[in-house]
Design a protein around this motif. Structure first.
Motif, mmCIF file in Angstrom:
data_model
loop_
_atom_site.group_PDB
_atom_site.id
_atom_site.type_symbol
_atom_site.label_atom_id
_atom_site.label_comp_id
_atom_site.label_asym_id
_atom_site.label_seq_id
_atom_site.Cartn_x
_atom_site.Cartn_y
_atom_site.Cartn_z
ATOM 1 N N VAL A 198 49.631 33.751 53.139
ATOM 2 C CA VAL A 198 48.771 35.115 52.702
ATOM 3 C C VAL A 198 47.544 34.783 51.803
ATOM 4 O O VAL A 198 47.617 33.714 51.179
ATOM 5 N N HIS A 199 46.447 35.468 52.118
ATOM 6 C CA HIS A 199 45.035 35.021 51.621
ATOM 7 C C HIS A 199 44.456 36.146 51.015
ATOM 8 O O HIS A 199 44.719 37.235 50.933
ATOM 9 N N TRP A 200 43.505 35.683 50.103
ATOM 10 C CA TRP A 200 42.491 36.474 49.271
ATOM 11 C C TRP A 200 41.415 35.821 49.256
ATOM 12 O O TRP A 200 40.598 36.278 48.362
ATOM 13 N N ARG A 203 52.031 32.422 43.004
ATOM 14 C CA ARG A 203 50.914 31.392 43.175
ATOM 15 C C ARG A 203 50.003 31.250 42.114
ATOM 16 O O ARG A 203 49.257 32.048 41.673
ATOM 17 N N PRO A 204 49.651 30.065 41.631
ATOM 18 C CA PRO A 204 48.595 29.787 40.740
ATOM 19 C C PRO A 204 47.327 30.222 41.014
ATOM 20 O O PRO A 204 46.237 30.620 40.108
ATOM 21 N N ASP A 205 46.920 30.354 42.217
ATOM 22 C CA ASP A 205 45.396 30.923 42.502
ATOM 23 C C ASP A 205 45.480 32.519 42.834
ATOM 24 O O ASP A 205 44.244 32.925 43.123
ATOM 25 N N LEU A 206 46.632 33.127 42.309
ATOM 26 C CA LEU A 206 46.642 34.487 42.408
ATOM 27 C C LEU A 206 45.625 35.018 41.224
ATOM 28 O O LEU A 206 45.504 34.545 40.167
ATOM 29 N N LEU A 207 44.567 35.863 41.557
ATOM 30 C CA LEU A 207 43.559 36.275 40.789
ATOM 31 C C LEU A 207 43.890 37.405 39.813
ATOM 32 O O LEU A 207 43.406 38.055 39.090
ATOM 33 N N LEU A 208 45.229 37.554 39.814
ATOM 34 C CA LEU A 208 45.981 38.782 38.746
ATOM 35 C C LEU A 208 47.072 37.918 38.107
ATOM 36 O O LEU A 208 47.935 37.100 38.789
ATOM 37 N N ASP A 209 46.972 37.938 36.913
ATOM 38 C CA ASP A 209 48.254 37.421 36.089
ATOM 39 C C ASP A 209 49.585 38.117 36.572
ATOM 40 O O ASP A 209 49.684 39.369 36.223
ATOM 41 N N THR A 248 51.079 49.142 43.650
ATOM 42 C CA THR A 248 50.318 48.773 44.972
ATOM 43 C C THR A 248 51.351 48.210 45.956
ATOM 44 O O THR A 248 52.231 47.890 45.426
ATOM 45 N N ASP A 249 50.935 48.489 47.163
ATOM 46 C CA ASP A 249 51.560 47.730 48.185
ATOM 47 C C ASP A 249 51.167 46.263 48.209
ATOM 48 O O ASP A 249 50.260 46.000 47.402
ATOM 49 N N LEU A 250 51.843 45.359 48.851
ATOM 50 C CA LEU A 250 51.437 44.144 48.855
ATOM 51 C C LEU A 250 50.691 43.458 50.124
ATOM 52 O O LEU A 250 49.521 43.289 50.311
ATOM 53 N N ASP A 251 51.289 43.740 51.395
ATOM 54 C CA ASP A 251 51.030 43.170 52.673
ATOM 55 C C ASP A 251 49.702 43.977 53.095
ATOM 56 O O ASP A 251 49.871 45.095 53.043
ATOM 57 N N ILE A 298 39.014 40.520 45.505
ATOM 58 C CA ILE A 298 38.479 41.738 44.672
ATOM 59 C C ILE A 298 39.559 42.601 43.990
ATOM 60 O O ILE A 298 39.442 43.216 42.823
ATOM 61 N N TYR A 299 40.289 43.208 44.789
ATOM 62 C CA TYR A 299 41.313 44.351 44.525
ATOM 63 C C TYR A 299 42.102 43.575 43.435
ATOM 64 O O TYR A 299 42.338 44.197 42.398
ATOM 65 N N GLN A 300 42.613 42.391 43.712
ATOM 66 C CA GLN A 300 43.372 41.332 42.534
ATOM 67 C C GLN A 300 42.734 41.791 41.238
ATOM 68 O O GLN A 300 43.187 41.699 40.379
ATOM 69 N N GLN A 301 41.170 41.252 41.396
ATOM 70 C CA GLN A 301 40.579 41.267 40.094
ATOM 71 C C GLN A 301 40.478 42.541 39.350
ATOM 72 O O GLN A 301 40.697 42.793 38.249
ATOM 73 N N PHE A 302 40.476 43.581 40.222
ATOM 74 C CA PHE A 302 40.098 44.979 40.120
ATOM 75 C C PHE A 302 41.407 45.438 39.161
ATOM 76 O O PHE A 302 41.421 45.857 38.075
ATOM 77 N N LEU A 303 42.772 45.053 39.694
ATOM 78 C CA LEU A 303 43.866 45.294 39.076
ATOM 79 C C LEU A 303 44.062 44.408 37.626
ATOM 80 O O LEU A 303 44.574 44.979 36.725
#
Lengths: 80, 575
Positions: B242-244, B287-293, B223-226, B255-260
């Motif tokens: 940067v936000h999600w 960042r601890p709030d990232l929705l992907l480990d 995946t790309d990031l930005d 949602i994409y982070q959760q999907f990954l």
């Protein structure tokens, strides 16, 4: 739409259903000259022709569709 | 696909033995046969094989299944169920006079037939692949209730079908999901006994063929990031900006982070290719709030080179083919660059529109869809990370010192009573360390397991970097005092640890054989297998039956850092 193009499109339908028969034999084919033209072949042929020409052939005519020429007529009578 | 296209596809010239399967239904199979042949042929394209379909008798679904089970071999079963198969009164071809207690009697008959079908299909799934399509057509209009109302009768009918599906699924039957579109052509049903519109028959056949011959799932997503994994440009906005989240109108990225994260939990490899400096990327990913480990993302390639170069590097790290990778980016320019340089990679545009994103994620999920997730799938990302650490250690350490310090532990499992999908997966997906490239059909492998002379050795491995799970398989048959190895594979994740030699030692010591006969064939990719065999046997050519006796093995086997094997199935390899 010309009769010639209808004939070519019908021929391609016949070729798909009876792939082993030569083109010349298909143009003059009847249910008696093609051994693989059985009941399954008949229903398949009707469906392929309906699909190709966007028509619905009345089941009443199914039994009359026993030759290449009969298919030409049914396609023409459907206004194609 | 039109019926004419299906006829042409089904009739294409083929090579090799045709792929056999049974089509069991109670209706006239007609165009289903044609479409199934065409879609199966499509899935067999790489092999060039044709198909050989056997159908049954009209109105006798259970009998057709029984006859298929009684036939020789273990060809897959495609079962298409419709309401009249559960009671003829639920169809419109059978003439009957409606009675007062019809519904009770029909429900009783349906339950009885569901029970019988469940027993048959559960039995079938023991040694073959079975795909099942559930009833999709309507019931007679006089059995329906008020407009818009689901009657108790209809609910119970559906409940019976659902209970059959549930029991079959638990037994390993692949149950087809429902399809959109009109599933019923009454005119055709009356005239020919075939109840489906051509377009529905096509869609149903495509789905059933995919259940019988599933496409190999993609293995990794880069995946790309930005403006893809998050909203914003991390290099400009900073890692904290940067936000999600939904309050920042960036939920699509969340949602994409959760999907990954969901893909990663299923064993899909997740990597990053980003045009950025590495420091802000690392900070944002931490960042601890990232929705992907973030531990499940490996490797993270952040630099200013081309994305195609980053993808090549990631594919090398993962040790998988580029054709197993999907690349997701919001930039059409980057996608075009990758597509141009690496046409094997499947490129997917990350849309900014929420509705389009959901569609994209659904389509992506299908690319990675697998029947089940095993322990090895879950270990894959961490073992790759460990393998990378091992490789960097190996670059600076003497190999003997490295191996002796690995604390490797091997377990050799010779039991073959239970079918293990992971073992079949290893046999059928391993390319590099592969004795001959042989692929096994599921039914064929199950029959092999039941053979009186069959020998199966499944190798598990772990070391101080963590467990790798089941990583090698040898399958063969005893011929006198020798083992004739028909297949021998080892996952590339387990290379450089001499596990192949330890496996042979286990075959000699625990398998009790005096010689191993290898059915060797060179393939385009099995150089690592050749290397191991030539170390023991010298030059081996491109094909042949190679013989390795115990004395030769003991004389030429490299050091394995442990003492002689005793009874049992566990061998310590390191200090």
């Amino acid at each position: 739409m010309t009769n010639a193009s209808n004939q070519q499109r019908l021929l391609s339908c016949f070729q798909a259903v009876f792939p082993d028969a030569p083109e010349a034999a298909l143009l003059n084919a009847t249910i008696d000259t093609l051994p693989t033209w059985d009941s399954v072949g008949q229903v398949t042929l009707i469906t392929v022709v309906e699909e190709e020409f966007g028509i619905a052939i009345d089941p009443e005519f199914y039994e009359e569709l026993t030759s290449f020429g009969a298919f030409v007529k049914v396609v023409e009578s459907a206004g194609k | 696909m039109t019926l004419r296209e299906a006829l042409l596809a089904a009739g294409r010239p083929s090579t090799g033995a045709p792929f056999p399967f049974f089509l069991c239904c109670g209706c006239e199979p007609l165009h289903l046969t044609t479409f199934l042949k065409a879609h199966m042929r499509g899935r067999l394209t790489p092999t060039g094989r044709g198909v050989n379909v056997t159908t049954g008798r009209f109105g006798d679904l259970a009998g057709n299944i029984e006859r298929a089970l009684a036939a020789e071999g273990s060809a897959p079963l495609v079962v298409v169920l419709d309401w009249p198969d559960l009671d003829p009164r639920l169809g419109l071809r059978e003439a009957s006079r409606p009675g007062l207690n019809d519904e009770i009697a029909i429900l009783e008959e349906v339950r009885a037939r569901v029970g019988r079908l469940g027993t048959l299909l559960t039995r079938a799934a023991v040694d073959r692949r079975v795909a099942l399509a559930l009833p999709a057509g309507p019931v007679p209009p006089w059995m329906q209730g008020m407009p818009g109302q689901a009657t108790t009768f209809m609910l119970r009918l559906r409940e019976s079908a659902a209970s059959l599906a549930s029991a079959c699924s638990a037994a390993g039957v692949r149950v087809a999901d429902s399809l959109p579109g009109e599933p019923y052509d009454f005119r055709s049903y009356l005239n020919t006994g075939f109840p489906y519109p051509v377009s529905y028959a096509d869609a149903l056949s495509a789905q059933l063929a995919a259940l019988v011959l599933p496409a190999p799932p993609k293995k990794g997503l880069v995946t790309d990031l930005d403006n893809t994994l998050w909203m914003g440009i991390v290099g400009d906005d900073g890692p904290d900006n940067v936000h999600w989240s939904i309050d920042r109108h960036a939920r699509v990225h969340g949602i994409y982070q959760q999907f990954l994260g969901g893909l990663s939990a299923q064993g899909v490899l997740i990597g990053v290719a980003s045009k950025n400096d590495s420091a802000p990327v690392a900070e944002a990913l931490a960042r601890p709030d990232l929705l992907l480990d973030s531990q499940s993302v490996f490797p993270v390639v952040a630099n200013w080179g081309t994305k195609s170069a980053s993808l090549r590097r990631i594919a090398e790290t993962w040790n998988i083919g580029l054709d197993s990778i999907v690349f997701v980016d919001d930039s059409l320019l980057e996608l075009a660059e990758v597509q141009q340089e690496l046409p094997e990679v499947e490129c997917v545009h990350f849309p900014s529109d929420a509705t389009a994103l959901l569609e994209t994620l659904r389509a992506l999920a299908l690319r990675f869809g697998r029947e089940s997730t095993n322990q090895e799938d879950r270990l894959r990302a961490s073992s790759l990370r460990a393998g990378s650490e091992l490789a960097s250690l190996a670059a600076h350490t003497n190999p003997e010192t490295l191996l002796s310090g690995l604390q490797g532990r091997l377990t050799f499992d010779f039991q073959r009573e239970a079918f293990d999908p992971r073992v079949l997966e290893l046999l059928n997906k391993t390319n590099q360390f592969n004795l001959n490239g042989r692929r096994w059909e599921e039914g064929e492998f199950r029959q092999f397991l039941a053979g009186p002379d069959s020998v199966l050795c499944v190798v598990h491995y772990q070391d101080r970097f963590g467990p790798l799970g089941k990583i090698a398989v040898a399958a063969g048959r005893r011929v006198g005092g020798a083992l004739r190895a028909e297949s021998w594979v080892m996952s590339c994740r387990a290379f450089s640890r001499r596990i192949e030699f330890a496996t042979l030692r286990a075959l000699f010591e625990e398998g009790g054989v005096d010689a191993v006969l290898f059915e060797w064939t060179a393939t385009a990719r099995n150089g690592p297998a050749r290397e191991a065999l030539e170390l023991l046997l010298g030059p081996i050519g491109d094909t042949g039956l190679l013989s390795l006796d115990r004395e030769t093995f003991l004389a030429r086997c490299p050091r394995l850092y442990d003492g002689p094997t005793e009874s049992g199935t566990s061998l310590p390899l390191g200090d």
